[in-house]
Motif scaffolding. Structure first.
Motif, PDB file in Angstrom:
ATOM      1  N   ALA A  39      82.103 -28.323 -49.139  1.00  0.00           N
ATOM      2  CA  ALA A  39      81.450 -27.978 -47.879  1.00  0.00           C
ATOM      3  C   ALA A  39      80.085 -28.638 -47.769  1.00  0.00           C
ATOM      4  CB  ALA A  39      81.309 -26.462 -47.762  1.00  0.00           C
ATOM      5  N   GLY A  40      79.524 -29.062 -48.904  1.00  0.00           N
ATOM      6  CA  GLY A  40      78.227 -29.722 -48.868  1.00  0.00           C
ATOM      7  C   GLY A  40      77.778 -30.108 -50.258  1.00  0.00           C
ATOM      8  N   THR A  41      76.928 -31.121 -50.322  1.00  0.00           N
ATOM      9  CA  THR A  41      76.334 -31.561 -51.579  1.00  0.00           C
ATOM     10  C   THR A  41      74.830 -31.614 -51.395  1.00  0.00           C
ATOM     11  OG1 THR A  41      78.292 -32.899 -52.061  1.00  0.00           O
ATOM     12  CG2 THR A  41      76.305 -33.386 -53.317  1.00  0.00           C
ATOM     13  N   LEU A  42      74.116 -30.982 -52.308  1.00  0.00           N
ATOM     14  CA  LEU A  42      72.658 -30.941 -52.236  1.00  0.00           C
ATOM     15  C   LEU A  42      72.096 -31.697 -53.430  1.00  0.00           C
ATOM     16  CD1 LEU A  42      72.378 -27.127 -51.499  1.00  0.00           C
ATOM     17  CD2 LEU A  42      72.351 -28.981 -49.837  1.00  0.00           C
ATOM     18  N   ARG A  43      71.024 -32.434 -53.196  1.00  0.00           N
ATOM     19  CA  ARG A  43      70.399 -33.217 -54.261  1.00  0.00           C
ATOM     20  C   ARG A  43      68.896 -32.980 -54.266  1.00  0.00           C
ATOM     21  NH1 ARG A  43      74.372 -36.251 -51.975  1.00  0.00           N
ATOM     22  NH2 ARG A  43      75.952 -37.071 -53.378  1.00  0.00           N
ATOM     23  N   GLY A  44      68.288 -33.247 -55.399  1.00  0.00           N
ATOM     24  CA  GLY A  44      66.830 -33.211 -55.514  1.00  0.00           C
ATOM     25  C   GLY A  44      66.228 -31.863 -55.191  1.00  0.00           C
ATOM     26  N   GLY A  45      65.193 -31.896 -54.354  1.00  0.00           N
ATOM     27  CA  GLY A  45      64.468 -30.680 -53.996  1.00  0.00           C
ATOM     28  C   GLY A  45      65.317 -29.665 -53.263  1.00  0.00           C
ATOM     29  N   ARG A  46      66.237 -30.154 -52.433  1.00  0.00           N
ATOM     30  CA  ARG A  46      67.122 -29.223 -51.708  1.00  0.00           C
ATOM     31  C   ARG A  46      68.022 -28.466 -52.676  1.00  0.00           C
ATOM     32  NH1 ARG A  46      68.250 -29.263 -46.346  1.00  0.00           N
ATOM     33  NH2 ARG A  46      70.448 -29.024 -46.808  1.00  0.00           N
ATOM     34  N   ALA A  47      68.504 -29.137 -53.716  1.00  0.00           N
ATOM     35  CA  ALA A  47      69.342 -28.471 -54.716  1.00  0.00           C
ATOM     36  C   ALA A  47      68.537 -27.416 -55.460  1.00  0.00           C
ATOM     37  CB  ALA A  47      69.920 -29.495 -55.691  1.00  0.00           C
ATOM     38  N   ALA A  48      67.314 -27.739 -55.843  1.00  0.00           N
ATOM     39  CA  ALA A  48      66.460 -26.783 -56.552  1.00  0.00           C
ATOM     40  C   ALA A  48      66.140 -25.583 -55.664  1.00  0.00           C
ATOM     41  CB  ALA A  48      65.178 -27.471 -57.005  1.00  0.00           C
ATOM     42  N   GLU A  49      65.875 -25.838 -54.388  1.00  0.00           N
ATOM     43  CA  GLU A  49      65.581 -24.756 -53.443  1.00  0.00           C
ATOM     44  C   GLU A  49      66.802 -23.841 -53.275  1.00  0.00           C
ATOM     45  OE1 GLU A  49      64.237 -24.323 -48.772  1.00  0.00           O
ATOM     46  OE2 GLU A  49      63.969 -26.250 -49.800  1.00  0.00           O
ATOM     47  N   PHE A  50      67.982 -24.442 -53.168  1.00  0.00           N
ATOM     48  CA  PHE A  50      69.218 -23.668 -53.055  1.00  0.00           C
ATOM     49  C   PHE A  50      69.412 -22.779 -54.285  1.00  0.00           C
ATOM     50  CE2 PHE A  50      73.641 -23.304 -54.398  1.00  0.00           C
ATOM     51  CZ  PHE A  50      74.172 -22.588 -53.336  1.00  0.00           C
ATOM     52  N   LEU A  51      69.251 -23.343 -55.480  1.00  0.00           N
ATOM     53  CA  LEU A  51      69.458 -22.586 -56.711  1.00  0.00           C
ATOM     54  C   LEU A  51      68.470 -21.429 -56.842  1.00  0.00           C
ATOM     55  CD1 LEU A  51      70.230 -25.489 -59.179  1.00  0.00           C
ATOM     56  CD2 LEU A  51      71.835 -23.784 -58.296  1.00  0.00           C
ATOM     57  N   ALA A  52      67.261 -21.613 -56.345  1.00  0.00           N
ATOM     58  CA  ALA A  52      66.270 -20.544 -56.382  1.00  0.00           C
ATOM     59  C   ALA A  52      66.623 -19.419 -55.411  1.00  0.00           C
ATOM     60  CB  ALA A  52      64.888 -21.106 -56.055  1.00  0.00           C
TER      61      ALA A  52
END
Length: 73
Positions: free
Chosen positions: A27-40
């Motif tokens: 449904a989506g792939t997140l990288r970099g800062g967006r991935a870190a923000e999602f995980l938080a």
């Protein structure tokens, strides 16, 4: 493998990216800062967070609801 929440799950990859899947489909792939923000954020309410981040929070009934007599202006 990430947590499964009503059809959503996510996978953290070794390169730091996050893949969000809904019923087994990407449904989506997140990288970099967006991935870190999602995980938080994902620990708060996984279902809502994954739906919001993928844009999969609408279910197609908006037009029907708009045409309901109580919603007509």
């Amino acid at each position: 493998m990430g947590r499964d929440a009503q059809g959503f799950d996510y996978v953290e990859r070794a390169d730091g990216s996050v893949v969000i899947r809904h019923h087994g489909r990407t449904a989506g792939t997140l990288r970099g800062g967006r991935a870190a923000e999602f995980l938080a954020e994902v620990d708060d309410d996984p279902q809502l967070v994954m739906a919001r981040w993928t844009g999969n929070y609408r279910r197609g009934n908006e037009r029907t609801a708009r045409q309901h007599p109580r919603n007509r202006g």
